[in-house]
Motif scaffolding. Sequence first.
Motif, mmCIF file in Angstrom:
data_model
loop_
_atom_site.group_PDB
_atom_site.id
_atom_site.type_symbol
_atom_site.label_atom_id
_atom_site.label_comp_id
_atom_site.label_asym_id
_atom_site.label_seq_id
_atom_site.Cartn_x
_atom_site.Cartn_y
_atom_site.Cartn_z
ATOM 1 N N LYS A 236 58.218 33.580 66.506
ATOM 2 C CA LYS A 236 57.640 32.019 66.133
ATOM 3 C C LYS A 236 57.302 30.891 67.081
ATOM 4 O O LYS A 236 56.520 30.769 67.969
ATOM 5 N N VAL A 237 58.243 29.873 66.152
ATOM 6 C CA VAL A 237 58.068 28.379 66.932
ATOM 7 C C VAL A 237 57.827 28.440 68.710
ATOM 8 O O VAL A 237 57.317 27.039 68.930
ATOM 9 N N ALA A 253 62.230 22.254 64.856
ATOM 10 C CA ALA A 253 61.843 23.028 63.701
ATOM 11 C C ALA A 253 63.385 24.258 63.017
ATOM 12 O O ALA A 253 63.411 24.511 62.308
ATOM 13 N N SER A 254 64.023 23.919 64.194
ATOM 14 C CA SER A 254 65.603 24.796 64.450
ATOM 15 C C SER A 254 67.068 23.894 63.857
ATOM 16 O O SER A 254 67.689 24.426 63.465
ATOM 17 N N PRO A 323 52.520 28.585 63.655
ATOM 18 C CA PRO A 323 53.617 28.107 62.760
ATOM 19 C C PRO A 323 55.009 27.133 63.325
ATOM 20 O O PRO A 323 55.031 28.171 64.024
ATOM 21 N N LYS A 324 55.032 26.418 62.545
ATOM 22 C CA LYS A 324 56.533 25.897 63.174
ATOM 23 C C LYS A 324 57.060 25.605 62.358
ATOM 24 O O LYS A 324 57.918 25.126 61.854
ATOM 25 N N VAL A 325 57.875 26.997 62.374
ATOM 26 C CA VAL A 325 58.980 27.725 61.618
ATOM 27 C C VAL A 325 59.676 28.796 62.292
ATOM 28 O O VAL A 325 59.451 29.399 63.359
ATOM 29 N N GLN A 327 62.422 30.685 63.991
ATOM 30 C CA GLN A 327 63.504 32.265 63.967
ATOM 31 C C GLN A 327 64.613 31.836 63.582
ATOM 32 O O GLN A 327 65.890 31.622 63.467
ATOM 33 N N LYS A 328 65.140 32.092 62.043
ATOM 34 C CA LYS A 328 66.938 32.278 61.400
ATOM 35 C C LYS A 328 67.242 32.851 61.267
ATOM 36 O O LYS A 328 68.031 33.021 60.375
#
Length: 583
Positions: A236-237, A253-254, A323-325, A327-328
């Motif tokens: 991701k980001v 983002a995290s 996307p500035k998402v 990874q969670k």
Amino acid sequence: MNVISFKEAKCRNCYKCVRTCEVKAITVKHEQAQIMNDKCILCGHCLEACPQNAKYFVSDLDKVKGYIRDGHEVIVSLAPAYLGVLKYKTPGQVVTALLKLGFSSVRETAEGAAFVTAEYNKLLAEGRMENIITTCCPSVNDLIEIYYPSLTKYMAPVDSPMIAHGKLIRQTINPDAKIVFLGPCIAKKREAESDARTSGFIDAVINFTEFEEWLLEENIRIDTLPDSSFENPDPKVNRLYPISSGVLSSVVASLEEPGPYRKFYVHGIKNCIDLFESMERNEVSGSFIEADICSGGCIKGSALNREFISRFKVKLDMEEAIPKVAQKDESFYERAKDISFHRVFFDRSPKDPMPTDKEIAAILQKIGKVTVEDELNCGACGYRSCREKAIAVYQGKAELTMCIPYMHEKAQSMANVVLDTTPNILIIADTDMRIVEFNTAAEKYFHITRAKALDMYLYELLDSTDFEEVVSTKTSVFGKKVAIKDLGNTVLQTIVYIPKLKGVLGVLQDITIEEEKNQMAYKVKMDTIEMAQKVIDKQMMVAQQIAGLLGETTAETKVTLTKLRDTILYDGMDVPDNSRRNP
């Protein structure tokens, strides 16, 4: 180990690499530039600066090809900078190209970056460090450890994304696989292979330029290939790491909440140096700092042809596409629960001897810098000041002759001394026989000033036939005896063609006096020979006369003595008739 090497035969005393090197990690010995590995931060600027292409990157490409040829499982860790550097229609085409070259699988280094981001978040949450400097860039790490060791306490004790990814692959996929990092940076090679803290996780490093050359060799065009999938989960980001502010974007983002730290980024070696000097003065506190040696981030990496990459366009395109998402997904991180991404940083500053003021003054005096006014501080040698260069000379990093103004003055001085003091006539003329140099001896010989001679053509002073012949044939003439009729003199003439000037140098040695002496000596010799011949002739005549007289006298003496003998021999006897005997 050498990551950058020099081709000695091409190094030409220009010192451009020394001027370009912000940390002065280049020494000059015997007029050849050499990298000081213990001081070099591998920013790659000297590679770009060298006008002779005397420096080159030591490649691992043959080693990688050997791994594939020998049947090893070879996994490539692909740096996210590929998104802004390589030419493709879809990212999956890049994966296919790598598989066609023989790699077993392709994974994104951004997968490792996600774990680095998690470690940064822990540090931010703990809040124990006064400042936190990111440690993704090995050149920044070297810069701090070697030149600003007091700041190592601010370095995030975390592996770079490349090392983190190597550890992850070793632990979760195949500990015996050959892992190759493909990216835009030459400093990654030393981090992967020469640093005891990080070696063993990446087996080889190649850059995008080498990758593209390899594709050309194999006649593979990325944009014509079908798509293939990466084998890693979506990072991701964290794919934004290679652009300026990319690490900050991934961290922010995290984060669950902003936290107390101020966040900013600094890119480019000069900006990094300015920041670190400011931090040494305790002017920065409570900050989380993304630092990168390359201006614009890794998309303008040291192993790339930066001229054809717009960091602004790439930054905008990547930020729009990614996307500035964060990874969670817990399962994403669960794989590395037993892996430590901790790294220790320490003081690696060189302990070079420092000269005293007296020793510096003695070095400066050798290059004609006796007073402060003599210290031009022009920077032509690559050092910011004459004193700094004198210190480098003392430490064995530089040579006295690197002072270009001094050497120029010395060369001119020596040339002028030769021109002014030589007894020989020196004249330089161009291809049109216009005089361009005329020394003091020539002024005295031809009875005209240099200024006037420089407005004349050579044939106005002497017969220029030989000079024109040398220009035409480019064949020099040595030691030709020539009479200068107008002056009644004789010279020994040497004419040399000078390609760089496209003209000729004439050296005329006046031998008029020697010629007169030789002629006088010849006349004396001929007169002596003539006199000797007369004496010889007279002596021969006298000898012949004496011989004639001696012959007559000898005959008379013989007759008389014969008669005397016979009288004594035959005393009282009849003397025999000797009239028939031979006399």
